[in-house]
Design an enzyme around this catalytic site. Structure first.
Site, PDB file in Angstrom:
ATOM      1  N   ASP A  73     -36.620  -2.689   2.242  1.00 41.33           N
ATOM      2  CA  ASP A  73     -36.145  -3.658   1.193  1.00 41.33           C
ATOM      3  C   ASP A  73     -36.447  -3.360  -0.432  1.00 41.33           C
ATOM      4  O   ASP A  73     -36.267  -4.158  -1.299  1.00 41.33           O
ATOM      5  CB  ASP A  73     -36.706  -4.850   1.433  1.00 41.33           C
ATOM      6  CG  ASP A  73     -38.207  -5.419   1.684  1.00 41.33           C
ATOM      7  OD1 ASP A  73     -39.015  -4.688   1.007  1.00 41.33           O
ATOM      8  OD2 ASP A  73     -38.541  -6.096   2.436  1.00 41.33           O
ATOM      9  N   ARG A 124     -36.673  -4.336  -5.915  1.00 38.56           N
ATOM     10  CA  ARG A 124     -36.799  -5.031  -4.614  1.00 38.56           C
ATOM     11  C   ARG A 124     -35.410  -5.843  -4.386  1.00 38.56           C
ATOM     12  O   ARG A 124     -34.908  -6.416  -5.237  1.00 38.56           O
ATOM     13  CB  ARG A 124     -37.868  -5.949  -4.946  1.00 38.56           C
ATOM     14  CG  ARG A 124     -38.195  -7.072  -3.657  1.00 38.56           C
ATOM     15  CD  ARG A 124     -38.670  -6.324  -2.528  1.00 38.56           C
ATOM     16  NE  ARG A 124     -39.116  -7.445  -1.510  1.00 38.56           N
ATOM     17  CZ  ARG A 124     -38.410  -8.128  -0.744  1.00 38.56           C
ATOM     18  NH1 ARG A 124     -37.047  -7.870  -0.804  1.00 38.56           N
ATOM     19  NH2 ARG A 124     -38.950  -8.848   0.127  1.00 38.56           N
ATOM     20  N   ASP A 138     -35.602  -9.337   3.465  1.00 32.18           N
ATOM     21  CA  ASP A 138     -37.048  -9.174   3.940  1.00 32.18           C
ATOM     22  C   ASP A 138     -37.220  -7.955   5.109  1.00 32.18           C
ATOM     23  O   ASP A 138     -36.616  -8.754   6.242  1.00 32.18           O
ATOM     24  CB  ASP A 138     -37.826 -10.234   4.204  1.00 32.18           C
ATOM     25  CG  ASP A 138     -39.249 -10.113   4.027  1.00 32.18           C
ATOM     26  OD1 ASP A 138     -39.782  -8.771   3.595  1.00 32.18           O
ATOM     27  OD2 ASP A 138     -40.430 -11.178   4.225  1.00 32.18           O
ATOM     28  N   THR A 139     -37.539  -7.042   5.244  1.00 30.98           N
ATOM     29  CA  THR A 139     -37.625  -6.330   6.324  1.00 30.98           C
ATOM     30  C   THR A 139     -39.036  -6.069   6.780  1.00 30.98           C
ATOM     31  O   THR A 139     -39.883  -6.163   5.884  1.00 30.98           O
ATOM     32  CB  THR A 139     -36.987  -4.854   5.995  1.00 30.98           C
ATOM     33  OG1 THR A 139     -37.797  -4.203   4.965  1.00 30.98           O
ATOM     34  CG2 THR A 139     -35.694  -4.784   5.425  1.00 30.98           C
ATOM     35  N   GLU A 159     -42.863  -4.501   7.402  1.00 25.43           N
ATOM     36  CA  GLU A 159     -43.666  -3.928   6.788  1.00 25.43           C
ATOM     37  C   GLU A 159     -43.985  -2.521   7.114  1.00 25.43           C
ATOM     38  O   GLU A 159     -44.204  -2.322   8.468  1.00 25.43           O
ATOM     39  CB  GLU A 159     -45.022  -4.632   6.748  1.00 25.43           C
ATOM     40  CG  GLU A 159     -45.846  -3.934   5.611  1.00 25.43           C
ATOM     41  CD  GLU A 159     -45.197  -3.835   4.157  1.00 25.43           C
ATOM     42  OE1 GLU A 159     -45.045  -2.875   3.789  1.00 25.43           O
ATOM     43  OE2 GLU A 159     -45.079  -4.735   3.574  1.00 25.43           O
ATOM     44  N   ARG A 217     -41.585  -5.622 -10.004  1.00 24.94           N
ATOM     45  CA  ARG A 217     -40.532  -4.980  -9.555  1.00 24.94           C
ATOM     46  C   ARG A 217     -39.027  -5.472 -10.100  1.00 24.94           C
ATOM     47  O   ARG A 217     -39.113  -6.663 -10.213  1.00 24.94           O
ATOM     48  CB  ARG A 217     -40.416  -4.866  -8.016  1.00 24.94           C
ATOM     49  CG  ARG A 217     -41.641  -4.148  -7.500  1.00 24.94           C
ATOM     50  CD  ARG A 217     -41.706  -4.397  -5.897  1.00 24.94           C
ATOM     51  NE  ARG A 217     -41.817  -5.642  -5.502  1.00 24.94           N
ATOM     52  CZ  ARG A 217     -41.918  -6.079  -4.321  1.00 24.94           C
ATOM     53  NH1 ARG A 217     -42.117  -5.164  -3.219  1.00 24.94           N
ATOM     54  NH2 ARG A 217     -42.314  -7.409  -3.963  1.00 24.94           N
TER      55      ARG A 217
END
Length: 240
Positions: free
Chosen positions: A52, A63, A68-69, A71, A113
């Site tokens: 992501d 970002r 949300d992927t 980690e 970001r």
């Protein structure tokens, strides 16, 4: 639910004059743009950091909004279930490609970001495509423009067992002698297992069928607790 058509998109200031002739629609089916060539001023994705987050020439670290992927690059955490697959998919989709960035109300996050929707000129919005293909979850901590569309794509991915929704969990198995009361993971002896405890014991994300799952609160009923980079999407499930 209303879908966002090409005409409505063209009326938004951030879309006006950005895409060449050939853009015909923006809808829920992948939120795809159909265009004949890259729009003027498109920027190159220099590198994919993880599923992501990307590096865009002239912009820096970006970002992806609303996704949300798992980690893969946080030094404080082990690589999470389906994280490598999500990163590989994002790399194939975006690295070296020309993209157009679209912004929402918040322009940057607390880490500095840039927050953006990332559009491929001859294909989909990358944020939506990652969710549609099951490589990430909808990130709902902050409101954003395409929230309902993204939620619908996630529901469809889950029902179709796409990506992480259909893959076998690679989290460590429970100990063979684990007690039936969840005490193996219940560090504070309160009769329930929190996401913090699950991460501490290396069993997150916890899926239905794991002994710890019975002592956690999966309010959204998706069969997974403490998913998406260690944050369960239901705050109550974390028992923080």
């Amino acid at each position: 639910m209303q879908t966002l058509t090409g005409r409505r998109a063209a009326q938004r200031p951030e879309f006006r004059g950005r895409f060449p002739r050939g853009v015909v629609a923006l809808g829920l089916a992948g939120l795809a743009l159909v265009a004949g060539q890259a729009p003027a001023g498109a920027q190159v994705v220099e590198r994919v950091v993880d599923g992501d987050t990307i590096i865009v020439a002239g912009v820096g670290r970006v970002r992806l909004i609303g996704v949300d992927t798992p980690e893969t690059v946080d030094p404080r955490r082990p690589v999470q279930f389906f994280g490598r697959e999500a990163s590989a998919f994002a790399t194939q989709l975006l690295e070296g490609k020309l993209v157009r960035l679209e912004y929402d109300q918040r322009r940057t996050d607390r880490y500095g970001r840039t927050l953006a929707y990332v559009w491929l000129p001859d294909g989909p919005m990358a944020n939506a495509e990652i969710i549609r293909r099951g490589f990430g979850h909808v990130y709902t901590r902050f409101p954003f423009r395409y929230l309902e569309e993204f939620r619908k794509l996630e529901r469809e991915a889950r029902l179709a067992d796409h990506g992480l929704w259909g893959a076998e969990d690679s989290a460590p198995a429970a100990p063979a002698d684990a007690p039936a009361d969840g005490a193996a993971w219940d560090d504070n002896d309160n009769g329930r297992v929190s996401c913090a405890e699950a991460r501490r014991h290396g069993i997150a994300p916890v899926r239905r069928g794991h002994p710890a799952y019975a002592f956690m609160n999966d309010r959204d009923g998706d069969g997974v607790v403490c998913e998406a980079a260690g944050r369960d999407r239901d705050p109550a499930a974390a028992f923080r």
